[in-house]
Design a protein around this motif. Structure first.
Motif, mmCIF file in Angstrom:
data_model
loop_
_atom_site.group_PDB
_atom_site.id
_atom_site.type_symbol
_atom_site.label_atom_id
_atom_site.label_comp_id
_atom_site.label_asym_id
_atom_site.label_seq_id
_atom_site.Cartn_x
_atom_site.Cartn_y
_atom_site.Cartn_z
ATOM 1 N N MET B 290 46.739 27.898 42.923
ATOM 2 C CA MET B 290 47.617 28.709 41.527
ATOM 3 C C MET B 290 48.419 29.950 42.231
ATOM 4 O O MET B 290 47.855 30.966 42.168
ATOM 5 C CB MET B 290 46.532 28.969 40.508
ATOM 6 N N PHE B 291 49.267 29.592 42.908
ATOM 7 C CA PHE B 291 49.902 30.466 43.795
ATOM 8 C C PHE B 291 50.475 31.537 43.086
ATOM 9 O O PHE B 291 50.320 32.650 43.315
ATOM 10 C CB PHE B 291 51.182 29.679 44.585
ATOM 11 N N SER B 292 51.180 31.141 41.912
ATOM 12 C CA SER B 292 51.729 32.275 41.204
ATOM 13 C C SER B 292 50.843 33.137 40.388
ATOM 14 O O SER B 292 50.948 34.534 40.349
ATOM 15 C CB SER B 292 52.554 31.825 39.965
ATOM 16 N N TYR B 293 49.779 32.464 39.993
ATOM 17 C CA TYR B 293 48.632 33.248 39.296
ATOM 18 C C TYR B 293 47.991 34.291 40.332
ATOM 19 O O TYR B 293 47.860 35.413 39.930
ATOM 20 C CB TYR B 293 47.504 32.335 39.050
ATOM 21 N N GLY B 294 47.832 33.742 41.601
ATOM 22 C CA GLY B 294 47.381 34.641 42.717
ATOM 23 C C GLY B 294 48.110 35.731 42.858
ATOM 24 O O GLY B 294 47.490 36.982 43.056
ATOM 25 N N ALA B 295 49.321 35.416 43.085
ATOM 26 C CA ALA B 295 50.368 36.573 43.228
ATOM 27 C C ALA B 295 50.451 37.459 42.293
ATOM 28 O O ALA B 295 50.577 38.868 42.618
ATOM 29 C CB ALA B 295 51.907 35.886 43.575
ATOM 30 N N ALA B 296 50.144 37.231 40.899
ATOM 31 C CA ALA B 296 50.295 38.246 39.778
ATOM 32 C C ALA B 296 49.148 38.701 39.878
ATOM 33 O O ALA B 296 49.352 40.162 39.752
ATOM 34 C CB ALA B 296 50.320 37.271 38.322
ATOM 35 N N VAL B 297 48.023 38.415 40.413
ATOM 36 C CA VAL B 297 46.789 39.411 40.127
ATOM 37 C C VAL B 297 46.733 40.156 41.207
ATOM 38 O O VAL B 297 46.502 41.374 41.272
ATOM 39 C CB VAL B 297 45.580 38.300 40.210
ATOM 40 N N GLY B 298 47.370 39.595 42.579
ATOM 41 C CA GLY B 298 47.593 40.448 43.464
ATOM 42 C C GLY B 298 48.394 41.766 43.398
ATOM 43 O O GLY B 298 48.238 43.112 43.768
ATOM 44 N N LEU B 299 49.689 41.620 42.610
ATOM 45 C CA LEU B 299 50.561 42.314 42.164
ATOM 46 C C LEU B 299 50.093 43.676 41.190
ATOM 47 O O LEU B 299 50.276 44.670 41.555
ATOM 48 C CB LEU B 299 51.801 41.803 41.802
ATOM 49 N N PHE B 300 49.125 42.948 40.378
ATOM 50 C CA PHE B 300 48.729 43.813 39.455
ATOM 51 C C PHE B 300 47.700 44.984 40.121
ATOM 52 O O PHE B 300 47.774 46.199 40.025
ATOM 53 C CB PHE B 300 47.583 43.089 38.593
ATOM 54 N N LYS B 301 47.188 44.364 41.282
ATOM 55 C CA LYS B 301 46.368 45.324 42.225
ATOM 56 C C LYS B 301 46.811 46.402 42.892
ATOM 57 O O LYS B 301 46.825 47.598 42.954
ATOM 58 C CB LYS B 301 45.253 44.611 42.944
ATOM 59 N N SER B 302 47.999 45.795 43.568
ATOM 60 C CA SER B 302 49.006 46.500 44.223
ATOM 61 C C SER B 302 49.508 47.902 43.569
ATOM 62 O O SER B 302 49.557 48.897 43.961
ATOM 63 C CB SER B 302 49.947 45.994 45.004
ATOM 64 N N VAL B 303 50.058 47.425 42.281
ATOM 65 C CA VAL B 303 50.543 48.439 41.533
ATOM 66 C C VAL B 303 49.549 49.509 41.118
ATOM 67 O O VAL B 303 50.026 50.787 41.002
ATOM 68 C CB VAL B 303 51.311 47.701 40.165
ATOM 69 N N VAL B 304 48.517 49.064 40.544
ATOM 70 C CA VAL B 304 47.648 49.997 40.022
ATOM 71 C C VAL B 304 47.167 50.996 41.284
ATOM 72 O O VAL B 304 46.988 52.164 41.019
ATOM 73 C CB VAL B 304 46.227 49.243 39.370
ATOM 74 N N SER B 305 46.914 50.313 42.398
ATOM 75 C CA SER B 305 46.428 51.227 43.581
ATOM 76 C C SER B 305 47.567 52.159 43.923
ATOM 77 O O SER B 305 47.209 53.336 44.128
ATOM 78 C CB SER B 305 46.193 50.248 44.724
#
Lengths: 296, 325
Positions: B290-305
C-alpha cells in the motif's frame, strides 16, 4: 594515604557494587552466548549452562563456516565495508572543506540544504521508490551509494577543519597551490584524528547494516551477514512457537535444537570482528564524541 | 561609505562592480564547487528525491510502467484521503500509543542511566579500573540490533538466565514467556535500549565532567564537603547544560521509537503492543504494497517530528540560550 571516614567507605562500596552489577549485566550476555555456542546442542537443552560449557562441541561453527550462504554473506559484508568506507570518507571530506571556508560564495545556503535533511526526510516508501527508479534495488551499489554522505559526520569534519590555523593555507597559497592541492596536501593530513573516528563509525555501520540488505535486495547472493542472521532469527522464532504447540513432535524439536545452536554460532561469528577491533579504536571515538559535544 | 552617501548615482556602478567581483570570486573558487558536486548530487537524489516523492501520499499511486515521477501524472489525485484513513481507523490510536509508550519508557530509563553511570565512573580513582570499565560499557553500542536481539531473546527464553533466576528464588513457578506477553514488550524495549546505549551515552557526560575546574572540588573539600556532597553540589550542577541539550534532542525525537528493536523482537502475539509508526509504515507500505498509504503515514511522522524539533529548539533558545541550530 589519606584516611577515609566510614561514610566515605560505605559510599565507595556502594559505587563499586553498582558498577560491578552494570559490568556483569553488560558483559555476561555476550559470555553466555559464547558458552552456549561451544556447548553440545542437545546437551544445552538440559539447561544449566551459565559460565562454562559442559560438553565442548564446535560442530555448529563447522556447520556455519561450511555453509555457502553464510560464507557468501561474509564476503558481501566485507566488500561493502572495504569499498564503502573510503568512498564515504572521500565524499564527506570533499564537501566539508569548501563548507569550512567562511568566504565561500553561497556557502551558507549550501550548508542549510544539507542540514535540513537531518530534520526532515521523505520517509521509507518514497525512498524505496527513488532507489527503484535509479536501479539500485537488488544491486550491490545500494549498500554504497545511498550511504555516501552523512551530514552529522560532515559537520564534525567541517568543525575540525575550521579549527585548523588559517596561516597554513595562506602560506600554501603564496607558494602557488590551488584549493585542490591545499586540501589534499595540507588539510587532509591534519584531519586524520577526526577521519579515523568517522571512518570507524562508518565501517562499523557497514558491518552492522541489515535493513538495506533485508529490504532492498532479493538475490540471495547479495545478502549481508546481518541479514542472514535476521533470517535465522526469524526461523528460530517460528520454530520456537511451533515446538511449543506440539512439544511431543520429536523431529520438530530436533530441528529447533540445531537451529538454536546455529543461531548462537552465527551471532558469535558476526560479533567477533567488532569485539576484536573496537578496543584499539576506542581512544579515537572518545575524542570524536567529545568534539561533537564541544560543537553543540 | 561616505562617498556612496554623498553621491548616490555612483551606487549602481558600484554594485555592478561588486557583482563582477562576486563572479570573479566564484570563478576563483571553482575547485571548491567541484568538490561539492558529488555530495550535491547525492543530496538531490537520496534526500530531496524522496521529499518530492512524498507527493505520492496525496494520490492513488500504482506502480505501473514508466518511471516513479511520471507515474504521478497517471494516478488519481485524492488529496488528504490517506491521512483521513490513517486517523479514522483504529490503527492510529494503537500505533501512536505504542510509539509514545515505548519512547517515554525508554526516556524514563535511558535518560538518567548515562548520567548516573558517568557520576559513578567519575568516583573511581584508579585509572586502569576506570578504563576497563568504560571499554566494557561501550561495547553493546557497537553491536547491531540483530545481535542484540539474539542476545535478548536468549536471555528471556523459557530456559534463559532470567527465567532461571526467577525460578531459583521462587518468584515464579514456571517460566515466563516474556516475549509473548503484550504489555511486557514496552518494558523490554525500554530496558534493552538502556542496556545497549547507557555506556556510550555516558561519554558525553564524562567529557563534561572532565572539563570542571578542579579548584572547585578543592575549595569544597576545604569547606568540609564529603564525596557525596561533591557529587551533588559540584559535579551534577556542572552537567546541567549538557543534560538540557540531551533532553532537547530526545524530546525532538520522541516519535522515533525505533525500527530495528521492534521489528526484530516482535512476533504476532504481541503486535498490538509492539507496532510503532516505523514498523507500521514498513508493513503496510512495502510488505502489503500500500505504497501511497505508507508514504502518507511516513509523511505524518516526518511533519510532526519536524514541528517538535523546531518548537523544542526555540523554547530552549528562549529559556536558556542553548540551541542546536
Amino acid at each position: 594515604m589519606k584516611t577515609r571516614s566510614i561514610g566515605e567507605s560505605v559510599f565507595l562500596l556502594a559505587v563499586y557494587a553498582i558498577l560491578g552489577f552494570v559490568f556483569f549485566i553488560t558483559l555476561y550476555p555476550f559470555w553466555n552466548i559464547l558458552v552456549l555456542s561451544v556447548n553440545n546442542a542437545s546437551d544445552t537443552m538440559r539447561g544449566g549452562i551459565y559460565f562454562w560449557p559442559r560438553e565442548w562441541d564446535f560442530s555448529s561453527f563447522r556447520q556455519i563456516l561450511s555453509d555457502s550462504e553464510i560464507l557468501n554473506a561474509i564476503k558481501v559484508t566485507l566488500a561493502r565495508t572495504i569499498i564503502g568506507t573510503p568512498l564515504t570518507l572521500i565524499v564527506i571530506c570533499l564537501l566539508s572543506y569548501p563548507l569550512s571556508k567562511k568566504d565561500l560564495v553561497g556557502g551558507r545556503p549550501i550548508t542549510l540544504l544539507f542540514i535540513f535533511t537531518m530534520y526532515f526526510s521523505g520517509g521509507l516508501i518514497p525512498y524505496y521508490m527513488i532507489l527503484k527508479s535509479v536501479n539500485l534495488i537488488d544491486s550491490f551499489w545500494v549498500y554504497i551509494l545511498p550511504g555516501l554522505m552523512n551530514v552529522f559526520h560532515m559537520i564534525l569534519v567541517r568543525t575540525f577543519m575550521q579549527q585548523l590555523p588559517g596561516e597554513l593555507e595562506e602560506s600554501a597559497k603564496i607558494d602557488g597551490a590551488n584549493d585542490l592541492q591545499i586540501f589534499y596536501k595540507v588539510i587532509l593530513p591534519l584531519c586524520l584524528p577526526v577521519l579515523a573516528t568517522i571512518g570507524m563509525f562508518t565501517a562499523i555501520g557497514h558491518w552492522n547494516a541489515w535493513f538495506d540488505s533485508y529490504v532492498f535486495t532479493y538475490k540471495p547472493s547479495l545478502k549481508t551477514l546481518q541479514a542472514v542472521l535476521v533470517k535465522i532469527l526469524n526461523q528460530y522464532q517460528t520454530s520456537n512457537m511451533v515446538s511449543d504447540a506440539q512439544k511431543i513432535a520429536d523431529s520438530a524439536k530436533k530441528m529447533a535444537v540445531s537451529s538454536d545452536s546455529i543461531r548462537m554460532a552465527a551471532t558469535v561469528v558476526s560479533t567477533l570482528p567488532i569485539i576484536l577491533v573496537y578496543p584499539f579504536l576506542q581512544k579515537y571515538f572518545v575524542k570524536g564524541m567529545t568534539l561533537g559535544a564541544v560543537k553543540s | 561609505m561616505n562617498t556612496t552617501l554623498a553621491r548616490p548615482k555612483l551606487h549602481r556602478g558600484k554594485s555592478l562592480n561588486r557583482g563582477s567581483s562576486l563572479w570573479r570570486k566564484v570563478l576563483e573558487q571553482k575547485y571548491l564547487y567541484l568538490m561539492i558536486l558529488p555530495a550535491l548530487i547525492w543530496v538531490i537524489i537520496f534526500a530531496y528525491g524522496p521529499m518530492f516523492g512524498l507527493y505520492m501520499a496525496f494520490i492513488n499511486y500504482s506502480p505501473g510502467g514508466g518511471s516513479f515521477f511520471s507515474q504521478f501524472f497517471h494516478s488519481e489525485f485524492i488529496g488528504a484521503d490517506w491521512f483521513k484513513y490513517f486517523l479514522d481507523n483504529g490503527d492510529f490510536y494503537l500505533v501512536m500509543r505504542n510509539t509514545l509508550a515505548q519512547s517515554l519508557l525508554t526516556l524514563l530509563f535511558g535518560f538518567p542511566a548515562p548520567i548516573i553511570l558517568a557520576l559513578l565512573i567519575n568516583e573511581i580513582s584508579r585509572n586502569t579500573v576506570k578504563k576497563v570499565f568504560q571499554t566494557v560499557s561501550y561495547l553493546p553500542h557497537f553491536i547491531s540490533w540483530v545481535i542484540a536481539a539474539n542476545i535478548i531473546i536468549t536471555m528471556l527464553s523459557s530456559d534463559g538466565l532470567i527465567n532461571n533466576i526467577l525460578m531459583f528464588f521462587g518468584f515464579v513457578n514456571e517460566p515466563v514467556r516474556f516475549l509473548q506477553i503484550g504489555p511486557y514488550f514496552w518494558w523490554i524495549i525500554a530496558l534493552s535500549n538502556t542496556w545497549k546505549e547507557m555506556g556510550f551515552g555516558a561519554i558525553l557526560y564524562l567529557a563534561a565532567i572532565s572539563s570542571i575546574n578542579p579548584e572547585l572540588y578543592e575549595a569544597a573539600r576545604v569547606d568540609g564537603a564529603n564525596r557525596v556532597r561533591l557529587m551533588f553540589h559540584i559535579t551534577l550542577p556542572a552537567l546541567i547544560p549538557t543534560i538540557v541539550v540531551m533532553a532537547i534532542l530526545s524530546i525532538g525525537g520522541i516519535l522515533n521509537a525505533g525500527f530495528d528493536q521492534q521489528y526484530l523482537l516482535q512476533n504476532d502475539t504481541v503486535l498490538q503492543y509492539s507496532d510503532v509508526i516505523d514498523t507500521y509504515t514498513y508493513r503496510y507500505g512495502l510488505q502489503n504494497s500500500m505504497f501511497s498509504y505508507g508514504a502518507a503515514v511516513g509523511l505524518f511522522k516526518s511533519v510532526v517530528s519536524f514541528i517538535l524539533v523546531v518548537t523544542v529548539n526555540s523554547i530552549a533558545r528562549r529559556t536558556n540560550g542553548q540551541s542546536l541550530f
